[in-house]
Every structure is written in C-alpha cells, then in structure tokens.
Design a protein around this motif. Structure first.
Motif, PDB file in Angstrom:
ATOM      1  N   LEU A 194       1.895   0.833   8.732  1.00 40.60           N
ATOM      2  CA  LEU A 194       0.554   2.363   9.432  1.00 40.60           C
ATOM      3  C   LEU A 194       0.807   3.120   8.614  1.00 40.60           C
ATOM      4  O   LEU A 194       2.374   4.131   8.839  1.00 40.60           O
ATOM      5  CB  LEU A 194       0.161   1.940  10.451  1.00 40.60           C
TER       6      LEU A 194
ATOM      7  N   GLU B  59      -4.115   4.334  10.533  1.00 38.62           N
ATOM      8  CA  GLU B  59      -4.869   3.793   9.651  1.00 38.62           C
ATOM      9  C   GLU B  59      -3.641   2.951   9.098  1.00 38.62           C
ATOM     10  O   GLU B  59      -2.263   2.687   8.591  1.00 38.62           O
ATOM     11  CB  GLU B  59      -5.996   3.946   8.582  1.00 38.62           C
ATOM     12  N   ARG B  60      -4.325   1.776   8.830  1.00 37.93           N
ATOM     13  CA  ARG B  60      -3.307   0.668   7.584  1.00 37.93           C
ATOM     14  C   ARG B  60      -2.712   1.273   5.979  1.00 37.93           C
ATOM     15  O   ARG B  60      -3.326   2.042   6.321  1.00 37.93           O
ATOM     16  CB  ARG B  60      -4.037  -0.734   6.896  1.00 37.93           C
TER      17      ARG B  60
ATOM     18  N   ALA C  22      -2.177  -0.467  17.102  1.00 36.74           N
ATOM     19  CA  ALA C  22      -1.012  -0.925  16.073  1.00 36.74           C
ATOM     20  C   ALA C  22      -1.365  -1.951  15.656  1.00 36.74           C
ATOM     21  O   ALA C  22      -0.752  -2.504  14.725  1.00 36.74           O
ATOM     22  CB  ALA C  22      -0.192  -0.351  15.513  1.00 36.74           C
TER      23      ALA C  22
ATOM     24  N   LEU D 124     -10.611   2.254   6.058  1.00 31.58           N
ATOM     25  CA  LEU D 124      -9.560   0.951   6.063  1.00 31.58           C
ATOM     26  C   LEU D 124      -9.725   0.469   7.561  1.00 31.58           C
ATOM     27  O   LEU D 124      -9.102   1.534   8.558  1.00 31.58           O
ATOM     28  CB  LEU D 124      -8.184   1.628   5.829  1.00 31.58           C
TER      29      LEU D 124
ATOM     30  N   ASP E 266      -6.570  -0.670  -2.772  1.00 31.64           N
ATOM     31  CA  ASP E 266      -6.198  -1.846  -2.797  1.00 31.64           C
ATOM     32  C   ASP E 266      -6.428  -2.790  -4.269  1.00 31.64           C
ATOM     33  O   ASP E 266      -7.123  -3.773  -4.025  1.00 31.64           O
ATOM     34  CB  ASP E 266      -5.638  -2.279  -2.172  1.00 31.64           C
TER      35      ASP E 266
ATOM     36  N   GLY F  94      -8.108   1.002  10.845  1.00 32.53           N
ATOM     37  CA  GLY F  94      -7.271   2.252  11.677  1.00 32.53           C
ATOM     38  C   GLY F  94      -8.724   2.441  13.100  1.00 32.53           C
ATOM     39  O   GLY F  94      -8.894   1.854  13.684  1.00 32.53           O
TER      40      GLY F  94
ATOM     41  N   VAL G 200      -3.995  -3.602  13.797  1.00 30.79           N
ATOM     42  CA  VAL G 200      -4.026  -2.985  12.796  1.00 30.79           C
ATOM     43  C   VAL G 200      -3.192  -3.730  11.652  1.00 30.79           C
ATOM     44  O   VAL G 200      -2.784  -4.189  11.127  1.00 30.79           O
ATOM     45  CB  VAL G 200      -4.019  -1.645  11.689  1.00 30.79           C
ATOM     46  N   GLY G 201      -2.049  -3.807  12.272  1.00 29.22           N
ATOM     47  CA  GLY G 201      -0.449  -3.841  11.311  1.00 29.22           C
ATOM     48  C   GLY G 201       0.232  -2.986  10.778  1.00 29.22           C
ATOM     49  O   GLY G 201      -0.345  -1.809  10.092  1.00 29.22           O
ATOM     50  N   TYR G 202       1.620  -4.045  10.208  1.00 31.61           N
ATOM     51  CA  TYR G 202       2.017  -2.681   9.993  1.00 31.61           C
ATOM     52  C   TYR G 202       3.014  -3.257   8.030  1.00 31.61           C
ATOM     53  O   TYR G 202       2.079  -4.573   8.256  1.00 31.61           O
ATOM     54  CB  TYR G 202       3.761  -2.476  10.578  1.00 31.61           C
TER      55      TYR G 202
END
Length: 454
Positions: free
Chosen positions: A157, A202-203, A150, A132, A280, A134, A153-155
């Motif tokens: 997380l 990590e995501r 962060a 993933l 996923d 991260g 990576v995006g929220y």
C-alpha cells in the motif's frame, strides 16, 4: 468581460503556446520574464515584456506580488498562469482577482479543493468517481485503527501526503512491520515539504498505467475531450503521452470519461482541467489519483485528435463566461503521440544539462507539430524545468502515429547539450511500448536496469 490585454505568467514553450493563441484571438499580450529571459523566444513573440525579477524562479516566476504588479502596471485585464510555477496556487489566483484582473482558470476555491488530496478524494467519491480501497480521508493518530485499516486494504500500500502532488509525497509500504514508522516519516516529510502533515492510505497497484481525462467547463456546461495515456515516466514525471489511451476496455473508458465530467460538474468547474486515474490492467479497473486545475503539458495530443484549441477555450471561458462547445460537438479523429524533449542526461540519472544550443533542427513533416521554447543559439539556464520542446504527431491509427514519432525523433538534431532524444527514440520503438505493456515505473525498473538509457 472581454479580455483585451493578457499577462502570461510563465516561460518557455508553454508561454509561446499561449502567446500564439492569444494573438490569433486578437488579444494583446504582456509576458512576465526573469532578467535572463528578456531575449527569449517567448519574449520576441509578446507585444510587451515585464521584467519581474532576477533569474531564480523564487524571485521571479514564483513572486506573486511582482507578477500582479506587472499586470496592473501594463494594463492587463487577465492573467494566464500556464502550468507549473503558480498555476495551481489559490493565493495567487485570489491576488489576481483582488487586483481587478481575470484569472484564466478555475476559481481559487476549486484550486484549494483539488490541491488538498483528501478533500479532493472525498469530492471524487461524492461524484461517483472510482477510487482505490483505502482510508478515503486522513489517517487518524490511532495506531490500532491504522493497522486494522491496512490489513483490510492489503499490502503493498502507499502513504500519500494530502497536500502533495506530481509524484511527490508518496511512500510505499510492503509489510506491516514497516507501516507505522513509514506513516511517521511521511507525516514529517509532508509537514516539511507542504506545510501540512496530513496523510492518507490506499492500495498500491503494481505495474499501473497512468490514464487521464481532459475536461472543460464554464460553471454550467461540462464536457470531456477524451482520454490520454501518460504511462512512460521518469521519476514520476511524464515523458511520452498519447491520445486516446490505448488498450483500454470500453467500459473503463466510458466510466472514467463520465465520472470526470461528474467531478467537474460537482465543483462547478470553469476552464480546462484534467482528472487523473491509475489503471490496473490486471484487474481492468481505474481509480482516481487527482485533478489538475490547469492546462496540462500533454494537452496537444488532445488538440490533435479533437481539433479543439484548448488555450483558446480557456481564454474564451475566462472572457465570456461560456464555452461554445457541447459534448456532441467533440469528434475524435485518429491517434496522437507526444514526446517531451528535456535538457537532461539519461545516462547520468537524468541530471540537468544546461548550456548553449549550438544546433537545433526540428522535423519538417506536416504530420508533426513542434511546441518549442528555444532556438539555436539560446542558452539553457539551470534555474528552471529542463523541458525544451515537445514533438507531437498524428496518425490514422496508433501504429501510424508511433511510426511517425520514430521518424520525427530521427529527424531531430540537437547539439551543445545532452537531451532525452536518444532515450525517446529507444522508447517509441521498444516492443513493450508498441504492444502497450509498459507501466509508470518501466523506465527505472526495466529499461535502465538492462543497460544505458540512451
């Protein structure tokens, strides 16, 4: 070195399972037991019993010195740790080897490597295992760097403890304003729980499935025995597993199988192990979670679809240093489903339910295998994991296997304590499961929120 006498350093259904395979191979067995397990089902199957301490696990099954002493006293030349307890404890594995006994499992160095999540992640990346987005390693103490990472990576997380595992040491972060304080809390928890404050990021995957690949190696030859799905869980602990993983794109299945073998090859793995992935469905992508350096609870579903006795393979590799299997020898047949039956009350948050088993009737259908560690009249103690037994069925198709599991659960009758049988019966007939739309937190977020779990 040929194993002649094996110390089984475990209890319950997995001890029974190991003892039976060892007996079939002509190996003498010694079972390490706590004082209250001296008359257990497993104890009756062993050639000899060694009492290693009082009932609490810390004084018996987690007492490495007592286990090693029992092995030496009874002339054991090998130790099988099963799963749980000290099965992934590198210090125990080293103590076994230093005492002149063979450790049935990978080397202590490999156990150490895979037990430290950031080091394991780095090894996975080196082996070409998908991961993933991260930090791909420990988070630094620089708040600015953590915040910037962060954002990339995006929220949402997750913050994970490097020394964690089994669903422990994980903190979810959905918004930037919560990030730094969550990292601080996660570090404090990791230090208190695992003795190591290292964490990584990590995501987070919403509605993820848990898939995994069974690997086998002898240090020179490495292969896989297919994949499994273990997405039905409670409190991050699996309760229904199946092989092969259903509704998985061919490209994803091929990639996780190949990359799991590559990881085993990179660390020169010996024995059986499991590489776990988060799948996923929305992205049709799988990513590395961790590698378990031991036999898995769910190994019977792999045995059913391959015809391979995984415990025998463990003992063969430990004894001879070689596996007789090659990848082309592994043939997959049909589908298998396993349900773990626990002494727990689903209507009370899965609280343990110790007590005496006044009735215990198992299915008699030949398509159903029962791996049990208890009998009618046995007392379920409050000191250990609540797993009583596993029902495992096989069918030509997933639909047939799921139907047979529903029949097997209907034919299972346990009285005297609360168990998860009613919940399992509901789960395997739930359309969300039968149509493969479930995910790892489905029970807590959906099933229990709609009413009684049973």
């Amino acid at each position: 070195m040929t194993i002649s006498t094996l110390l089984v350093a475990n209890r319950g259904e997995i001890a029974v399972r190991i003892l039976r395979s060892a007996r079939d191979m002509g190996i003498r067995t010694v079972l390490a037991v706590s004082e209250i397990d001296q008359r257990s089902m497993a104890a009756d199957l062993a050639d000899a019993v060694a009492v290693v301490g009082p009932a609490p696990a810390q004084a018996s099954y987690l007492n490495a010195a007592a286990l090693v002493a029992a092995g030496r006293e009874h002339g054991c030349d090998a130790v099988h740790p099963g799963y749980g307890f000290l099965s992934e404890n590198a210090a125990f594995a080293r103590a076994v080897q230093e005492a002149g006994m063979t450790w049935v499992g990978p080397s202590p160095d490999v156990i150490d490597l895979m037990g430290h999540k950031t080091r394991a992640l780095e090894a996975a990346i080196a082996a070409g295992v998908p991961v993933l987005p991260g930090s791909n390693g420990p988070l630094t103490d620089n708040d600015g760097e953590v915040l910037a990472l962060a954002r990339t990576v995006g929220y949402p997380l997750v913050i994970k403890a490097s020394a964690g595992g089994g669903g422990r040491g994980i903190r979810l972060v959905r918004a930037e304003e919560d990030l730094l304080k969550t990292v601080d809390v996660a570090r404090a928890e990791a230090s208190a729980s695992f003795g190591d404050p290292t964490v990584y990021l990590e995501r987070f995957v919403e509605r993820a499935r848990h898939v995994e690949v069974q690997v086998l190696g002898d240090g020179e030859t490495f292969l896989h025995l297919g994949d499994r799905d273990c997405s039905l869980q409670r409190r991050s602990q699996k309760i229904v597993e199946e092989a092969p993983a259903p509704d998985l794109p061919d490209a994803v299945r091929e990639r996780i199988r190949d990359s799991a073998v590559n990881l085993a090859r990179l660390c020169r793995y010996t024995g059986v192990g499991t590489v776990e992935y988060l799948y996923d469905p929305a992205r049709q992508e799988a990513a590395f979670i961790e590698m378990n350096t031991r036999l898995q609870v769910e190994h019977p579903v792999t045995e059913f679809v391959t015809g391979v006795d995984l415990v025998a393979e463990q003992l063969r590799v430990a004894s001879t240093g070689r596996t007789q299997l090659r990848q082309e020898d592994v043939v997959f047949d049909g589908h298998s489903v396993e349900c773990r039956i626990n002494a727990e009350d689903p209507d009370r948050g899965f609280l343990p339910s110790p007590g005496t088993l006044t009735r215990l009737d198992w299915p008699q259908d030949e398509s159903c295998r029962v791996d049990a560690g208890v009998r009618a009249g046995d007392t379920v103690a409050p000191f250990y994991d609540s797993l009583l037994a596993k029902l495992i069925v096989h069918g030509a198709t997933r639909e047939e296997a799921v139907r047979r599991m529903a029949d097997a659960l209907a034919a299972t009758h346990i009285e005297g304590i609360k168990t998860t049988v009613p919940l399992l019966a509901r789960l395997v007939t739930d359309p969300t499961f039968t149509h493969v739309r479930h995910w790892t937190t489905y029970i807590e977020t959906e099933l229990q929120s709609t009413g009684s779990a049973s």
